[in-house]
Design a protein around this motif. Structure first.
Motif, PDB file in Angstrom:
ATOM      1  N   PHE A 188       0.813  -1.213   0.000  1.00  0.00           N
ATOM      2  CA  PHE A 188       0.000   0.000   0.000  1.00  0.00           C
ATOM      3  C   PHE A 188       0.848   1.265   0.000  1.00  0.00           C
ATOM      4  N   SER A 189       1.979   1.245   0.672  1.00  0.00           N
ATOM      5  CA  SER A 189       2.841   2.435   0.676  1.00  0.00           C
ATOM      6  C   SER A 189       3.347   2.724  -0.739  1.00  0.00           C
ATOM      7  N   ASN A 190       3.646   1.685  -1.513  1.00  0.00           N
ATOM      8  CA  ASN A 190       4.040   1.893  -2.910  1.00  0.00           C
ATOM      9  C   ASN A 190       2.882   2.466  -3.717  1.00  0.00           C
ATOM     10  N   ALA A 191       1.675   1.961  -3.474  1.00  0.00           N
ATOM     11  CA  ALA A 191       0.500   2.468  -4.188  1.00  0.00           C
ATOM     12  C   ALA A 191       0.330   3.963  -3.922  1.00  0.00           C
ATOM     13  N   LEU A 192       0.508   4.374  -2.682  1.00  0.00           N
ATOM     14  CA  LEU A 192       0.403   5.798  -2.347  1.00  0.00           C
ATOM     15  C   LEU A 192       1.517   6.606  -2.992  1.00  0.00           C
ATOM     16  N   GLU A 193       2.714   6.033  -3.021  1.00  0.00           N
ATOM     17  CA  GLU A 193       3.851   6.703  -3.669  1.00  0.00           C
ATOM     18  C   GLU A 193       3.561   6.904  -5.160  1.00  0.00           C
ATOM     19  N   TYR A 194       3.056   5.879  -5.824  1.00  0.00           N
ATOM     20  CA  TYR A 194       2.739   5.989  -7.252  1.00  0.00           C
ATOM     21  C   TYR A 194       1.582   6.953  -7.491  1.00  0.00           C
ATOM     22  N   SER A 195       0.666   7.034  -6.535  1.00  0.00           N
ATOM     23  CA  SER A 195      -0.421   8.012  -6.635  1.00  0.00           C
ATOM     24  C   SER A 195       0.132   9.434  -6.595  1.00  0.00           C
ATOM     25  N   GLU A 196       1.121   9.643  -5.739  1.00  0.00           N
ATOM     26  CA  GLU A 196       1.776  10.957  -5.652  1.00  0.00           C
ATOM     27  C   GLU A 196       2.522  11.286  -6.944  1.00  0.00           C
ATOM     28  N   VAL A 197       3.181  10.287  -7.494  1.00  0.00           N
ATOM     29  CA  VAL A 197       3.878  10.482  -8.773  1.00  0.00           C
ATOM     30  C   VAL A 197       2.876  10.932  -9.827  1.00  0.00           C
ATOM     31  N   ALA A 198       1.748  10.254  -9.896  1.00  0.00           N
ATOM     32  CA  ALA A 198       0.709  10.604 -10.876  1.00  0.00           C
ATOM     33  C   ALA A 198       0.180  12.012 -10.616  1.00  0.00           C
ATOM     34  N   ALA A 199      -0.033  12.342  -9.356  1.00  0.00           N
ATOM     35  CA  ALA A 199      -0.577  13.657  -9.005  1.00  0.00           C
ATOM     36  C   ALA A 199       0.381  14.794  -9.368  1.00  0.00           C
ATOM     37  N   ASN A 200       1.673  14.531  -9.325  1.00  0.00           N
ATOM     38  CA  ASN A 200       2.681  15.566  -9.566  1.00  0.00           C
ATOM     39  C   ASN A 200       3.296  15.479 -10.954  1.00  0.00           C
ATOM     40  N   SER A 201       2.551  14.977 -11.907  1.00  0.00           N
ATOM     41  CA  SER A 201       3.108  14.699 -13.228  1.00  0.00           C
ATOM     42  C   SER A 201       2.816  15.746 -14.296  1.00  0.00           C
ATOM     43  N   ALA A 202       2.193  16.818 -13.948  1.00  0.00           N
ATOM     44  CA  ALA A 202       1.727  17.797 -14.928  1.00  0.00           C
ATOM     45  C   ALA A 202       2.797  18.165 -15.953  1.00  0.00           C
ATOM     46  N   GLY A 203       2.460  17.993 -17.219  1.00  0.00           N
ATOM     47  CA  GLY A 203       3.327  18.410 -18.315  1.00  0.00           C
ATOM     48  C   GLY A 203       4.418  17.443 -18.706  1.00  0.00           C
ATOM     49  N   SER A 204       4.574  16.349 -18.004  1.00  0.00           N
ATOM     50  CA  SER A 204       5.694  15.462 -18.298  1.00  0.00           C
ATOM     51  C   SER A 204       5.564  14.770 -19.649  1.00  0.00           C
ATOM     52  N   ALA A 205       4.360  14.482 -20.091  1.00  0.00           N
ATOM     53  CA  ALA A 205       4.184  13.825 -21.394  1.00  0.00           C
ATOM     54  C   ALA A 205       4.638  14.750 -22.522  1.00  0.00           C
ATOM     55  N   LEU A 206       4.272  16.012 -22.447  1.00  0.00           N
ATOM     56  CA  LEU A 206       4.695  16.962 -23.483  1.00  0.00           C
ATOM     57  C   LEU A 206       6.204  17.170 -23.449  1.00  0.00           C
ATOM     58  N   GLU A 207       6.759  17.196 -22.252  1.00  0.00           N
ATOM     59  CA  GLU A 207       8.207  17.345 -22.101  1.00  0.00           C
ATOM     60  C   GLU A 207       8.939  16.167 -22.748  1.00  0.00           C
ATOM     61  N   ARG A 208       8.458  14.974 -22.509  1.00  0.00           N
ATOM     62  CA  ARG A 208       9.094  13.786 -23.104  1.00  0.00           C
ATOM     63  C   ARG A 208       8.898  13.744 -24.605  1.00  0.00           C
ATOM     64  N   TYR A 209       7.753  14.185 -25.072  1.00  0.00           N
ATOM     65  CA  TYR A 209       7.506  14.232 -26.500  1.00  0.00           C
ATOM     66  C   TYR A 209       8.477  15.193 -27.163  1.00  0.00           C
ATOM     67  N   GLY A 210       8.790  16.307 -26.478  1.00  0.00           N
ATOM     68  CA  GLY A 210       9.769  17.265 -27.010  1.00  0.00           C
ATOM     69  C   GLY A 210      11.137  16.649 -27.120  1.00  0.00           C
ATOM     70  N   VAL A 211      11.547  15.869 -26.128  1.00  0.00           N
ATOM     71  CA  VAL A 211      12.833  15.173 -26.188  1.00  0.00           C
ATOM     72  C   VAL A 211      12.834  14.176 -27.332  1.00  0.00           C
ATOM     73  N   TYR A 212      11.741  13.485 -27.532  1.00  0.00           N
ATOM     74  CA  TYR A 212      11.612  12.514 -28.611  1.00  0.00           C
ATOM     75  C   TYR A 212      11.758  13.211 -29.966  1.00  0.00           C
ATOM     76  N   GLN A 213      11.119  14.372 -30.112  1.00  0.00           N
ATOM     77  CA  GLN A 213      11.201  15.113 -31.387  1.00  0.00           C
ATOM     78  C   GLN A 213      12.622  15.584 -31.667  1.00  0.00           C
ATOM     79  N   GLU A 214      13.373  15.932 -30.640  1.00  0.00           N
ATOM     80  CA  GLU A 214      14.733  16.420 -30.825  1.00  0.00           C
ATOM     81  C   GLU A 214      15.696  15.311 -31.180  1.00  0.00           C
ATOM     82  N   SER A 215      15.391  14.067 -30.843  1.00  0.00           N
ATOM     83  CA  SER A 215      16.338  12.975 -31.094  1.00  0.00           C
ATOM     84  C   SER A 215      16.261  12.430 -32.501  1.00  0.00           C
TER      85      SER A 215
END
Length: 189
Positions: free
Chosen positions: A162-189
């Motif tokens: 359960f502590s891992n589940a809560l940790e992953y929930s926090e990761v998800a909650a604090n993820s704003a913009g990461s998909a676009l950021e990674r997509y930008g890295v992908y486009q540059e490579s």
């Protein structure tokens, strides 16, 4: 979760960030939550928590994420059936009447009052607080009550991690913009 198309990148960010934190894939997480998102939402689970639960179960069991999602759907279905006073599990035919009895014996309240059930996340938090002090027999009783005989093991995995589940929930909650950021890295490579 009734997410508008314009907000879909936020969901992708949650999945991508959790993918990097847990030994599960973003696609697998999407598969798992697609199996139970509506009923989870109706049971009071946030999307971040749902992603965390799926990641914790999937990481430990290494089962297909569709299996993980279906097992979670069973957890929520059993909980929802109680909320609407249906005391037989639709899928397994098992009696649900013992869920409240088992939880009450352990000091965990399923209801806020006589006519209102608590949110699934709040009940799960209370179970998690007591989990370390429960005997093996009590853990098994809670697992069967909450998840049924067929899904008991996956519920045990969730509670043991359960502590891992809560940790992953926090990761998800604090993820704003990461998909676009990674997509930008992908486009540059």
């Amino acid at each position: 979760y009734q997410i508008a198309a314009k907000d879909s990148m936020d969901v992708v960010s949650k999945l991508v960030e959790t993918d990097t934190a847990a030994a599960v894939s973003a696609g697998g997480l999407a598969e798992a939550i697609s199996r139970c998102a509506s009923i989870a939402n109706n049971s009071g689970t946030t999307m971040d928590r749902l992603i965390g639960y799926a990641a914790a179960i999937g990481e430990v069991t290494q089962e297909s994420m569709s299996v993980v999602g279906n097992s979670m759907k069973t957890f929520y279905s059993r909980f929802s059936n109680l909320k609407i006073n249906r005391f037989i599990d639709d899928e397994s035919g098992e009696s649900l009447s013992d869920v409240e009895t088992v939880l009450n014996k352990l000091g965990i309240q399923l209801r806020e009052n006589e006519t209102t059930y608590r949110n699934f996340d709040d009940v799960l938090d209370d179970i998690a607080k007591r989990w370390g002090t429960l005997t093996q027999v009590e853990r098994n009783a809670v697992s069967v009550a909450m998840a049924g005989t067929m899904q008991r093991n996956r519920f045990l995995v969730l509670m043991d991690n359960f502590s891992n589940a809560l940790e992953y929930s926090e990761v998800a909650a604090n993820s704003a913009g990461s998909a676009l950021e990674r997509y930008g890295v992908y486009q540059e490579s």
